[in-house]
Motif scaffolding. Structure first.
Motif, PDB file in Angstrom:
ATOM      1  N   ARG A   1       0.739  -1.229   0.004  1.00 25.79           N
ATOM      2  CA  ARG A   1       0.055   0.064   0.105  1.00 25.79           C
ATOM      3  C   ARG A   1       0.835   1.289  -0.058  1.00 25.79           C
ATOM      4  O   ARG A   1       0.265   2.299   0.227  1.00 25.79           O
ATOM      5  CB  ARG A   1      -1.154   0.036   1.040  1.00 25.79           C
ATOM      6  N   ALA A   2       2.217   1.088  -0.243  1.00 26.05           N
ATOM      7  CA  ALA A   2       3.217   2.254  -0.485  1.00 26.05           C
ATOM      8  C   ALA A   2       2.603   3.128  -1.632  1.00 26.05           C
ATOM      9  O   ALA A   2       2.523   2.544  -2.632  1.00 26.05           O
ATOM     10  CB  ALA A   2       4.462   2.094  -0.254  1.00 26.05           C
TER      11      ALA A   2
ATOM     12  N   LEU B   1       4.912  -5.945  -2.350  1.00 28.02           N
ATOM     13  CA  LEU B   1       4.444  -4.833  -3.162  1.00 28.02           C
ATOM     14  C   LEU B   1       3.108  -5.027  -3.328  1.00 28.02           C
ATOM     15  O   LEU B   1       2.253  -4.358  -4.338  1.00 28.02           O
ATOM     16  CB  LEU B   1       5.015  -4.985  -4.548  1.00 28.02           C
ATOM     17  N   THR B   2       2.300  -5.707  -2.610  1.00 26.00           N
ATOM     18  CA  THR B   2       0.796  -5.774  -2.590  1.00 26.00           C
ATOM     19  C   THR B   2       0.146  -4.640  -2.362  1.00 26.00           C
ATOM     20  O   THR B   2       0.352  -3.747  -1.468  1.00 26.00           O
ATOM     21  CB  THR B   2       0.210  -6.921  -1.674  1.00 26.00           C
ATOM     22  N   GLY B   3      -0.791  -4.056  -3.297  1.00 22.48           N
ATOM     23  CA  GLY B   3      -1.596  -2.806  -2.931  1.00 22.48           C
ATOM     24  C   GLY B   3      -0.715  -1.490  -3.344  1.00 22.48           C
ATOM     25  O   GLY B   3      -1.044  -0.637  -3.040  1.00 22.48           O
ATOM     26  N   ALA B   4       0.801  -1.852  -3.578  1.00 19.17           N
ATOM     27  CA  ALA B   4       1.607  -0.627  -3.773  1.00 19.17           C
ATOM     28  C   ALA B   4       1.272   0.065  -5.034  1.00 19.17           C
ATOM     29  O   ALA B   4       0.751  -0.498  -6.180  1.00 19.17           O
ATOM     30  CB  ALA B   4       3.044  -0.890  -3.705  1.00 19.17           C
ATOM     31  N   ASP B   5       1.345   1.556  -5.095  1.00 23.72           N
ATOM     32  CA  ASP B   5       1.183   2.142  -6.364  1.00 23.72           C
ATOM     33  C   ASP B   5       2.627   2.750  -7.091  1.00 23.72           C
ATOM     34  O   ASP B   5       3.040   3.420  -6.444  1.00 23.72           O
ATOM     35  CB  ASP B   5       0.180   3.566  -6.183  1.00 23.72           C
TER      36      ASP B   5
ATOM     37  N   THR C   1      11.215 -12.609  -6.650  1.00 26.00           N
ATOM     38  CA  THR C   1      10.725 -13.216  -5.849  1.00 26.00           C
ATOM     39  C   THR C   1       9.976 -12.177  -4.985  1.00 26.00           C
ATOM     40  O   THR C   1       9.324 -12.322  -3.890  1.00 26.00           O
ATOM     41  CB  THR C   1      11.168 -14.019  -4.656  1.00 26.00           C
ATOM     42  N   ALA C   2       9.663 -10.721  -5.547  1.00 21.05           N
ATOM     43  CA  ALA C   2       8.969  -9.933  -5.134  1.00 21.05           C
ATOM     44  C   ALA C   2       7.651 -10.455  -5.125  1.00 21.05           C
ATOM     45  O   ALA C   2       7.262 -11.121  -6.023  1.00 21.05           O
ATOM     46  CB  ALA C   2       9.282  -8.566  -5.883  1.00 21.05           C
ATOM     47  N   MET C   3       6.541  -9.697  -4.108  1.00 18.35           N
ATOM     48  CA  MET C   3       5.251  -9.986  -4.185  1.00 18.35           C
ATOM     49  C   MET C   3       4.395  -9.205  -4.659  1.00 18.35           C
ATOM     50  O   MET C   3       4.552  -7.917  -3.910  1.00 18.35           O
ATOM     51  CB  MET C   3       4.882 -10.598  -2.669  1.00 18.35           C
TER      52      MET C   3
ATOM     53  N   ALA D   1       1.077 -12.759   1.377  1.00 11.70           N
ATOM     54  CA  ALA D   1       2.294 -11.808   1.299  1.00 11.70           C
ATOM     55  C   ALA D   1       2.722 -11.418   2.768  1.00 11.70           C
ATOM     56  O   ALA D   1       3.835 -11.389   3.249  1.00 11.70           O
ATOM     57  CB  ALA D   1       2.265 -10.923   0.505  1.00 11.70           C
ATOM     58  N   LEU D   2       1.853 -11.008   3.581  1.00  9.95           N
ATOM     59  CA  LEU D   2       2.077 -10.612   4.919  1.00  9.95           C
ATOM     60  C   LEU D   2       2.623 -11.761   5.845  1.00  9.95           C
ATOM     61  O   LEU D   2       3.584 -11.528   6.415  1.00  9.95           O
ATOM     62  CB  LEU D   2       0.805 -10.240   5.800  1.00  9.95           C
ATOM     63  N   ALA D   3       2.305 -13.021   5.694  1.00 11.15           N
ATOM     64  CA  ALA D   3       2.595 -14.096   6.257  1.00 11.15           C
ATOM     65  C   ALA D   3       4.113 -14.231   5.847  1.00 11.15           C
ATOM     66  O   ALA D   3       5.062 -14.722   6.780  1.00 11.15           O
ATOM     67  CB  ALA D   3       1.903 -15.093   6.131  1.00 11.15           C
TER      68      ALA D   3
END
Length: 223
Positions: free
Chosen positions: A52-53, A70-74, A87-89, A115-117
């Motif tokens: 979310r960054a 990188l989930t939810g990142a813009d 291996t970035a998520m 990804a958080l886990a």
């Protein structure tokens, strides 16, 4: 080394166009950080939480984003030239620069909860003094925790099956011979513990890791 954490404190890292070029931010918690237009050239963002960054227009040339969340990142209009995304998520909510195809990189899609886990593996490894590595094995992301115990080298691997969105935990013990020159044998003996298929849940993953470490640290496994 203190882990940089600005989660829930966006005002602490609203850098605008300030430079963070070459910064050491491995494992930093930058969840929801305002990094629009930031200069992050050659920055080490391995295992960083960037979920979310706001990275719109950020300069990430040659940045190391190995295993970053990188989930939810813009990342729209960000410069990712020669950035390391191994291996970035990312997930369906991750926004990429126009024309950028993450499917042709070494990054992999996964749910934000999963990804958080997996992001918890980095602080877990630091806490227990374990070496953490991530590789792509036949297009499946593999995360391994390794340590030595006397003549033994222990390793626990977590395979992130993006198709099923479940991890497979496998512990392997390598037995080293204390040779005159302290070299490992050409064919070290090893035995795998039974693989465990879990949901991407940190509580379950943590319990399985603790159980595997306890068994491996107890001594040689029976063959």
């Amino acid at each position: 080394m203190r882990i940089f954490d600005v989660s829930g404190k966006r005002e602490l890292l609203n850098v605008g166009t300030r430079t963070l070029a070459g910064a050491e931010l491995t494992g930093a918690n930058l969840s929801g950080a305002a990094l629009r237009g930031a200069d992050l050239r050659r920055a080490s963002l391995r295992w960083a939480r960037l979920d979310r960054a706001d990275l719109r227009g950020a300069n990430l040339r040659r940045a190391n984003l190995t295993s970053a969340n990188l989930t939810g990142a813009d990342l729209s209009s960000a410069d990712l030239l020669n950035a390391n995304l191994e291996t970035a998520m990312y997930d369906a909510d991750t926004r990429w620069p126009s024309g950028f195809a993450p499917a042709f990189t070494s990054a992999f899609p996964i749910s934000s909860e999963s990804a958080l886990a997996l992001s918890e593996l980095h602080p877990y490894a630091r806490e227990h003094g374990l070496a953490l590595r991530s590789v792509l094995y036949h297009d499946v992301p593999m995360f391994s925790l390794a340590w030595k115990a006397g003549p033994y080298r222990n390793r626990i691997s977590v395979a992130a099956n993006a198709m099923l969105d479940t991890p497979e935990l496998q512990a392997t013990m390598y037995q080293w011979v204390k040779a005159r020159f302290r070299r490992p044998p050409a064919n070290p003996q090893w035995r795998s513990l039974p693989s465990l298929t879990l949901g991407f849940n940190w509580a379950a993953l943590h319990a399985a890791l603790e159980a595997a470490r306890k068994e491996l640290n107890a001594g040689p496994l029976e063959t």
